[in-house]
Design an enzyme around this catalytic site. Structure first.
Site, PDB file in Angstrom:
ATOM      1  N   PHE A 156       0.812  -1.219   0.000  1.00 21.76           N
ATOM      2  CA  PHE A 156       0.000   0.000   0.000  1.00 21.76           C
ATOM      3  C   PHE A 156       0.847   1.271   0.000  1.00 21.76           C
ATOM      4  O   PHE A 156       0.374   2.334  -0.413  1.00 21.76           O
ATOM      5  CB  PHE A 156      -0.942   0.017   1.215  1.00 21.76           C
ATOM      6  N   LYS A 180      -1.375  -7.175  -9.115  1.00 18.72           N
ATOM      7  CA  LYS A 180      -2.361  -7.292  -8.012  1.00 18.72           C
ATOM      8  C   LYS A 180      -1.934  -6.223  -7.004  1.00 18.72           C
ATOM      9  O   LYS A 180      -1.034  -6.417  -6.213  1.00 18.72           O
ATOM     10  CB  LYS A 180      -2.274  -8.696  -7.393  1.00 18.72           C
ATOM     11  N   GLU A 183      -4.971  -4.037  -1.781  1.00 18.93           N
ATOM     12  CA  GLU A 183      -6.416  -3.810  -1.735  1.00 18.93           C
ATOM     13  C   GLU A 183      -6.768  -2.506  -1.006  1.00 18.93           C
ATOM     14  O   GLU A 183      -7.892  -2.050  -1.047  1.00 18.93           O
ATOM     15  CB  GLU A 183      -7.131  -5.002  -1.092  1.00 18.93           C
ATOM     16  N   ARG A 184      -5.754  -1.907  -0.351  1.00 22.63           N
ATOM     17  CA  ARG A 184      -6.028  -0.639   0.340  1.00 22.63           C
ATOM     18  C   ARG A 184      -5.862   0.556  -0.586  1.00 22.63           C
ATOM     19  O   ARG A 184      -6.353   1.639  -0.295  1.00 22.63           O
ATOM     20  CB  ARG A 184      -5.089  -0.484   1.535  1.00 22.63           C
ATOM     21  N   SER A 233       5.274  -6.965   3.287  1.00 21.18           N
ATOM     22  CA  SER A 233       5.861  -7.294   4.593  1.00 21.18           C
ATOM     23  C   SER A 233       6.690  -8.569   4.501  1.00 21.18           C
ATOM     24  O   SER A 233       6.455  -9.418   3.624  1.00 21.18           O
ATOM     25  CB  SER A 233       4.740  -7.468   5.616  1.00 21.18           C
ATOM     26  N   CYS A 288       9.618   1.540   3.409  1.00 23.28           N
ATOM     27  CA  CYS A 288      10.506   0.422   3.751  1.00 23.28           C
ATOM     28  C   CYS A 288      11.916   0.924   4.038  1.00 23.28           C
ATOM     29  O   CYS A 288      12.706   0.257   4.677  1.00 23.28           O
ATOM     30  CB  CYS A 288      10.551  -0.579   2.611  1.00 23.28           C
TER      31      CYS A 288
HETATM   32  P1  NAD Z   1       1.502  -6.659   3.031  1.00 19.96           P
HETATM   33  O1  NAD Z   1       2.511  -7.726   3.114  1.00 19.96           O
HETATM   34  O2  NAD Z   1       0.402  -6.634   4.022  1.00 19.96           O
HETATM   35  O3  NAD Z   1       0.779  -6.675   1.592  1.00 19.96           O
HETATM   36  C1  NAD Z   1       1.524  -6.694   0.386  1.00 19.96           C
HETATM   37  C2  NAD Z   1       0.729  -7.445  -0.672  1.00 19.96           C
HETATM   38  O4  NAD Z   1       0.560  -8.799  -0.255  1.00 19.96           O
HETATM   39  C3  NAD Z   1      -0.666  -6.874  -0.890  1.00 19.96           C
HETATM   40  O5  NAD Z   1      -0.939  -6.849  -2.270  1.00 19.96           O
HETATM   41  C4  NAD Z   1      -1.570  -7.848  -0.147  1.00 19.96           C
HETATM   42  O6  NAD Z   1      -2.846  -7.981  -0.727  1.00 19.96           O
HETATM   43  C5  NAD Z   1      -0.819  -9.159  -0.230  1.00 19.96           C
HETATM   44  N1  NAD Z   1      -1.030 -10.018   0.944  1.00 19.96           N
HETATM   45  C6  NAD Z   1      -1.250  -9.615   2.230  1.00 19.96           C
HETATM   46  N2  NAD Z   1      -1.364 -10.687   3.033  1.00 19.96           N
HETATM   47  C7  NAD Z   1      -1.204 -11.778   2.258  1.00 19.96           C
HETATM   48  C8  NAD Z   1      -1.197 -13.186   2.527  1.00 19.96           C
HETATM   49  N3  NAD Z   1      -1.390 -13.659   3.741  1.00 19.96           N
HETATM   50  N4  NAD Z   1      -0.999 -14.027   1.492  1.00 19.96           N
HETATM   51  C9  NAD Z   1      -0.804 -13.550   0.238  1.00 19.96           C
HETATM   52  N5  NAD Z   1      -0.791 -12.236  -0.067  1.00 19.96           N
HETATM   53  C10 NAD Z   1      -0.987 -11.360   0.926  1.00 19.96           C
HETATM   54  O7  NAD Z   1       2.305  -5.265   3.038  1.00 19.96           O
HETATM   55  P2  NAD Z   1       1.722  -3.789   3.145  1.00 19.96           P
HETATM   56  O8  NAD Z   1       1.251  -3.548   4.535  1.00 19.96           O
HETATM   57  O9  NAD Z   1       0.785  -3.517   2.028  1.00 19.96           O
HETATM   58  O10 NAD Z   1       3.036  -2.943   2.860  1.00 19.96           O
HETATM   59  C11 NAD Z   1       3.950  -2.553   3.839  1.00 19.96           C
HETATM   60  C12 NAD Z   1       5.138  -3.503   3.890  1.00 19.96           C
HETATM   61  O11 NAD Z   1       5.798  -3.528   2.635  1.00 19.96           O
HETATM   62  C13 NAD Z   1       6.197  -3.061   4.891  1.00 19.96           C
HETATM   63  O12 NAD Z   1       6.676  -4.177   5.567  1.00 19.96           O
HETATM   64  C14 NAD Z   1       7.273  -2.443   4.020  1.00 19.96           C
HETATM   65  O13 NAD Z   1       8.559  -2.434   4.587  1.00 19.96           O
HETATM   66  C15 NAD Z   1       7.208  -3.337   2.832  1.00 19.96           C
HETATM   67  N6  NAD Z   1       7.796  -2.693   1.665  1.00 19.96           N
HETATM   68  C16 NAD Z   1       9.012  -3.160   1.248  1.00 19.96           C
HETATM   69  C17 NAD Z   1       9.646  -2.563   0.172  1.00 19.96           C
HETATM   70  C18 NAD Z   1      10.981  -3.067  -0.294  1.00 19.96           C
HETATM   71  O14 NAD Z   1      11.388  -2.678  -1.370  1.00 19.96           O
HETATM   72  N7  NAD Z   1      11.674  -3.906   0.438  1.00 19.96           N
HETATM   73  C19 NAD Z   1       9.037  -1.485  -0.498  1.00 19.96           C
HETATM   74  C20 NAD Z   1       7.791  -1.045  -0.046  1.00 19.96           C
HETATM   75  C21 NAD Z   1       7.184  -1.670   1.037  1.00 19.96           C
END
Ligand code: NAD
Length: 507
Positions: A156, A180, A183-184, A233, A288
């Site tokens: 998000f 994909k 969803e937020r 994450s 991140c």
């Molecule tokens: P998230 O992991 O909750 O969601 C990311 C994606 O995964 C979304 O599209 C979501 O729908 C999907 N998802 C969520 N739960 C899932 C599951 N159980 N099974 C399969 N898919 C699932 O992350 P977020 O809260 O949207 O984003 C923030 C996180 O992203 C932070 O940890 C941040 O550090 C990380 N991030 C990392 C980078 C990098 O380059 N390393 C860049 C941006 C963000």
């Protein structure tokens, strides 16, 4: 949840070049974090809908693959111009659904365009190798060919920059991409889809499938998806990496971080405090690469740093995404806000000292947005949960150490290795630090060392799984497969009828 309970906009997917309503009857709420209001309902795709989208992308792939790279790049040029023309509207959409300020949103769009710029270089980057006469009239050459259908799953916190980073080169290389989005924040991705369409990208080469875990799992399972680029994450990044690899896909999976800023005794503290404020609290600390821990070296440095920091932190203004005076906006959801407050409360029970308290910011009496003010906790120790976990909100910590060696050891022992920075005027300290630190992206007097789009990006340790890349030159390798051809055009037919049974050698 049934959407008809609410009188709010219902979003779609983007499949085969058109906005398609969801059929699953599953929807999620999309908020305006600045007001706490529900602004839209996001359809959550079923397995069947995902599989249908993959078929559409798969059918479109062959023609796009066979389109000349020059024509593909023409589309990307037009897409780039449209992104620039539409920056104002797009920034507004990003702010509305993510809570980040308009100026921050514009910053992310311009960093996203760096990946589009790199994709415009595809003709150069897709060049193969050629060797003449490697043996008996044989020439050898290699070519890079697109993989087919590839999927990107995004978080998000960068509704535009991360999807552009994950997909621009994939499109340029001739793949069919399915995104994909989180969803937020689905509106930004749908808006980008319109730009691709206007730029002339053939239908089916860019699709948006909205959804949750069900959609992700369907992408991970379908054998027609060749590669998965994931950002989110660490918990989910690790899962996606293992599931995707198990299903024989290439996976580049980027996770969370815990980014430290080392402050050496010789650093200019005014400069350090200014750098810390932006890098630690920008985007409500939902980056991140945000600095989460200040690590001053020596008691005198620590005392002077926190004293200077406090004055400046108390001046920060939290506000709505479209408030031009706000330094940062709301966090993404009420759950996210609650989780940050929980971390702060637990750290206080564990012995941290509250230096600035942002748990109850006074924004406006009527605002129901998900606001948190800036919090600073001092005397945090490595055993505390607030130090060990990534905290995705404006609660930042100070971990005091006595030497550079101790700082390096602290950081190298952390499970994450995304970004890190050192502030110093001593070149030899900076060199030792850069060489010994176990982190993928390192800054020296640079607070957020995110590489420019033409360098590779990625953390170490549990901040990244797999060897694939999201942007930078290595993306071309990730989104193509190499074929090596040995070609012989003999000058005479002498000896053509004599079979050779020993292993071919070039002697
Ligand atoms: P998230 O992991 O909750 O969601 C990311 C994606 O995964 C979304 O599209 C979501 O729908 C999907 N998802 C969520 N739960 C899932 C599951 N159980 N099974 C399969 N898919 C699932 O992350 P977020 O809260 O949207 O984003 C923030 C996180 O992203 C932070 O940890 C941040 O550090 C990380 N991030 C990392 C980078 C990098 O380059 N390393 C860049 C941006 C963000």
């Amino acid at each position: 949840m049934i959407k008809s309970e609410f009188n709010t906009k219902t979003l779609t997917h983007f499949i085969g070049g058109v906005m398609k309503p969801g059929r699953s009857e599953r929807f999620g709420k999309v908020y305006n974090p600045s007001t706490g209001e529900v602004t839209a309902f996001c359809p959550y795709a079923s397995v069947e809908e995902v599989n249908e989208t993959i078929e559409v992308a798969h059918s479109a792939f062959a023609a796009w693959k066979n389109t000349t790279v020059a024509k593909r790049v023409e589309v990307i040029h037009r897409f780039r111009s449209l992104l620039i023309e539409e920056t104002e509207r797009l920034a507004n959409i990003i702010g509305l659904e993510s809570g980040k300020t308009i100026s921050d949103a514009k910053g992310e769009i311009s960093r996203g365009i760096e990946s589009v710029d790199l994709a415009i270089n595809a003709p150069h980057m897709l060049k193969g190798e050629y060797s003449v006469n490697v043996g008996g009239n044989i020439n050898s050459f290699s070519m890079k060919q697109p993989l087919g259908v590839v999927a990107a799953i995004s978080p998000f916190n960068f509704p535009v920059m991360v999807p552009l980073a994950m997909t621009s080169m994939a499109v340029a290389c001739g793949n069919a991409v399915i995104l994909k989005p989180s969803e937020r924040v689905p509106n930004s991705a749908l808006f980008i889809s319109d730009l691709w369409k206007k730029a002339g990208l053939p239908d089916g080469i860019w699709s948006i499938i909205n959804g949750d875990k069900e959609a992700v799992d369907a992408l991970l399972k379908n054998p027609k998806v060749c590669a998965i680029s994931f950002v989110g994450s660490t918990r989910v990044a690790e899962y996606v990496y293992h599931e995707g690899s198990r299903n024989n896909k290439r996976v580049a999976s980027f996770g969370g971080g815990k980014n430290h800023m080392i402050i050496m005794p010789d650093a200019d503290l005014d400069q350090v405090v200014t750098a810390f404020l932006g890098a630690a609290f920008g985007s409500a600390s939902q980056r991140c690469m945000a600095i989460s821990a200040a690590v001053p070296v020596g008691k005198a440095t620590a005392d002077a740093f926190v004293a200077k920091l406090k004055t400046r932190v108390l001046e920060l203004k939290v506000g709505a995404y479209n408030d031009n005076n706000a330094d940062f906006g709301a966090v993404i959801t009420q759950e996210s806000k609650d989780s940050v407050i929980k971390y702060i409360n637990e750290s206080l029970e564990e012995g941290a000292q509250l230096y600035v308290d942002g748990r109850n910011p006074k924004i406006c009496e009527t605002e129901k947005g998900f606001y948190l003010g800036p919090t600073i906790l001092d005397h945090v120790t490595p055993d505390m949960k607030i130090y060990r976990d990534e905290v995705f909100g404006p609660a930042r910590i100070v971990v005091r150490v006595n030497s550079l060696d101790e700082a390096i050891e602290l950081i190298n022992n952390h499970e994450y290795g995304n970004g890190v920075t050192i502030f110093t005027e001593n070149g030899s300290a900076a060199r030792k630090f850069s060489e010994r630190i176990e982190v993928g992206m390192v800054g020296v007097n640079v607070p957020i060392p995110i590489p420019v789009g033409y360098y590779n990006f990625g953390g170490w340790k549990r901040s990244k799984f797999g060897e694939g890349h999201m942007f930078g030159p290595d993306t071309v390798r990730f989104f193509t497969k190499t074929k090596t051809i040995s070609e012989r055009w003999p000058e005479s037919k002498d000896n053509e009828n004599k079979a050779e049974f020993s292993f071919p050698s070039n002697q």
